[in-house]
Enzyme design. Structure first.
Site, PDB file in Angstrom:
ATOM      1  N   ASP A   8      14.569  -0.424   1.529  1.00 39.23           N
ATOM      2  CA  ASP A   8      15.256  -0.713   2.785  1.00 39.23           C
ATOM      3  C   ASP A   8      16.349  -1.750   2.480  1.00 39.23           C
ATOM      4  O   ASP A   8      17.449  -1.402   2.075  1.00 39.23           O
ATOM      5  CB  ASP A   8      14.207  -1.197   3.789  1.00 39.23           C
ATOM      6  CG  ASP A   8      14.763  -1.438   5.170  1.00 39.23           C
ATOM      7  OD1 ASP A   8      15.884  -1.014   5.453  1.00 39.23           O
ATOM      8  OD2 ASP A   8      14.069  -2.061   5.996  1.00 39.23           O
ATOM      9  N   LYS A  58       0.805  -1.203   0.000  1.00 35.60           N
ATOM     10  CA  LYS A  58       0.000   0.000   0.000  1.00 35.60           C
ATOM     11  C   LYS A  58       0.852   1.273   0.000  1.00 35.60           C
ATOM     12  O   LYS A  58       0.392   2.348  -0.371  1.00 35.60           O
ATOM     13  CB  LYS A  58      -0.883   0.057   1.269  1.00 35.60           C
ATOM     14  CG  LYS A  58      -1.890  -1.036   1.388  1.00 35.60           C
ATOM     15  CD  LYS A  58      -2.670  -0.824   2.704  1.00 35.60           C
ATOM     16  CE  LYS A  58      -3.457  -2.057   3.076  1.00 35.60           C
ATOM     17  NZ  LYS A  58      -4.059  -1.911   4.419  1.00 35.60           N
ATOM     18  N   ARG A  72      -0.453   6.742   7.856  1.00 32.39           N
ATOM     19  CA  ARG A  72      -0.393   6.926   6.396  1.00 32.39           C
ATOM     20  C   ARG A  72      -0.922   8.299   5.986  1.00 32.39           C
ATOM     21  O   ARG A  72      -0.556   8.836   4.957  1.00 32.39           O
ATOM     22  CB  ARG A  72      -1.245   5.869   5.674  1.00 32.39           C
ATOM     23  CG  ARG A  72      -0.725   4.455   5.764  1.00 32.39           C
ATOM     24  CD  ARG A  72      -1.463   3.565   4.760  1.00 32.39           C
ATOM     25  NE  ARG A  72      -1.347   2.153   5.083  1.00 32.39           N
ATOM     26  CZ  ARG A  72      -0.330   1.364   4.711  1.00 32.39           C
ATOM     27  NH1 ARG A  72       0.657   1.862   4.018  1.00 32.39           N
ATOM     28  NH2 ARG A  72      -0.312   0.090   5.045  1.00 32.39           N
TER      29      ARG A  72
HETATM   30  P1  IMP Z   1      12.793  -3.983   1.663  1.00 32.35           P
HETATM   31  O1  IMP Z   1      12.300  -5.208   0.980  1.00 32.35           O
HETATM   32  O2  IMP Z   1      13.560  -4.321   2.917  1.00 32.35           O
HETATM   33  O3  IMP Z   1      13.564  -3.053   0.754  1.00 32.35           O
HETATM   34  O4  IMP Z   1      11.549  -3.260   2.242  1.00 32.35           O
HETATM   35  C1  IMP Z   1      10.803  -2.435   1.497  1.00 32.35           C
HETATM   36  C2  IMP Z   1       9.409  -2.277   2.060  1.00 32.35           C
HETATM   37  O5  IMP Z   1       9.374  -2.301   3.486  1.00 32.35           O
HETATM   38  C3  IMP Z   1       8.910  -0.926   1.646  1.00 32.35           C
HETATM   39  O6  IMP Z   1       8.117  -1.062   0.508  1.00 32.35           O
HETATM   40  C4  IMP Z   1       8.090  -0.470   2.827  1.00 32.35           C
HETATM   41  O7  IMP Z   1       6.747  -0.778   2.592  1.00 32.35           O
HETATM   42  C5  IMP Z   1       8.617  -1.246   3.992  1.00 32.35           C
HETATM   43  N1  IMP Z   1       9.473  -0.375   4.807  1.00 32.35           N
HETATM   44  C6  IMP Z   1      10.827  -0.317   4.800  1.00 32.35           C
HETATM   45  N2  IMP Z   1      11.289   0.601   5.657  1.00 32.35           N
HETATM   46  C7  IMP Z   1      10.190   1.156   6.221  1.00 32.35           C
HETATM   47  C8  IMP Z   1       9.999   2.213   7.173  1.00 32.35           C
HETATM   48  O8  IMP Z   1      10.927   2.859   7.689  1.00 32.35           O
HETATM   49  N3  IMP Z   1       8.709   2.506   7.489  1.00 32.35           N
HETATM   50  C9  IMP Z   1       7.645   1.838   6.946  1.00 32.35           C
HETATM   51  N4  IMP Z   1       7.771   0.870   6.043  1.00 32.35           N
HETATM   52  C10 IMP Z   1       9.041   0.525   5.684  1.00 32.35           C
END
Ligand code: IMP
Ligand code: MG
Length: 176
Positions: free
Chosen positions: A101, A41, A163
């Protein structure tokens, strides 16, 4: 548990950055068949501002992936809850993400969408926690590099909350 909220990026700075990204995308894709794919989302607010700043025609679709749930640490396991519904074969795809992230979500989605044989796939992300990457994915259009904080607002949640905030903040959890 007490949640403390701090401001990180204000509305005006987001607005200017989104405009800047949209100008660059509009010029790069002026002779292409662009399809924006928002990752739900979290990317819904960013995508809706971005698309209204583009000056070229485009299509848009969404893909919904599993979220963090209640935690602030990624499980690294990505699950597609709802796939795109338009045909992307031979089209130019721009994946729109709220925040990168570890990079694992994007890696998984690029592999998944590649099976549908688009002409190209590029990435547009509003935020990047560079120091947290576990995998290097080139981000073609990036808004802001941010420190390793848990951010919320502008579509991004903690446990579905925050959000609605028009700015980007970060939270700290305190035991009370
Ligand atoms: P990744 O797979 O670790 O790169 O995570 C990416 C997803 O995790 C993003 O699309 C976000 O929805 C969620 N995410 C990563 N960091 C945060 C944060 O600091 N706050 C909220 N959601 C996060
Ligand atoms: Mg996301």
């Amino acid at each position: 548990m007490n949640i403390k909220l701090f401001k990180l990026i204000d509305e005006e700075d987001i607005k200017n950055k989104v405009k800047e990204l949209a100008e660059k995308i509009s010029s790069d894709y002026s002779d292409k068949e662009l399809i924006l794919i928002g990752i739900l989302k979290g990317a819904f607010v960013f995508l809706s501002d971005l698309i209204r700043n583009l000056t070229i025609p485009c299509l848009c679709d969404f893909i919904k992936v599993s979220s963090y749930g209640k935690g602030t640490e990624s499980s690294g396991i990505v699950k597609i809850l709802s796939d795109i519904s338009i045909d992307i074969k031979d089209k130019d795809i721009l994946l729109v993400e709220d925040i990168v992230d570890t990079g694992l979500t994007l890696k998984y989605l690029i592999d998944h969408l590649s099976l549908k044989k688009p002409k190209s796939i590029k990435i547009c992300a509003l935020l990047d926690k560079k120091e947290r990457h576990k995998i290097e994915i080139p981000i073609d259009y990036l808004g802001f590099t941010i420190p390793n904080k848990f951010v919320v607002g502008y579509g991004i949640d903690y446990d579905e909350k925050f959000r609605y905030l028009p700015y980007i903040g970060y939270i700290e959890l305190e035991k009370s």
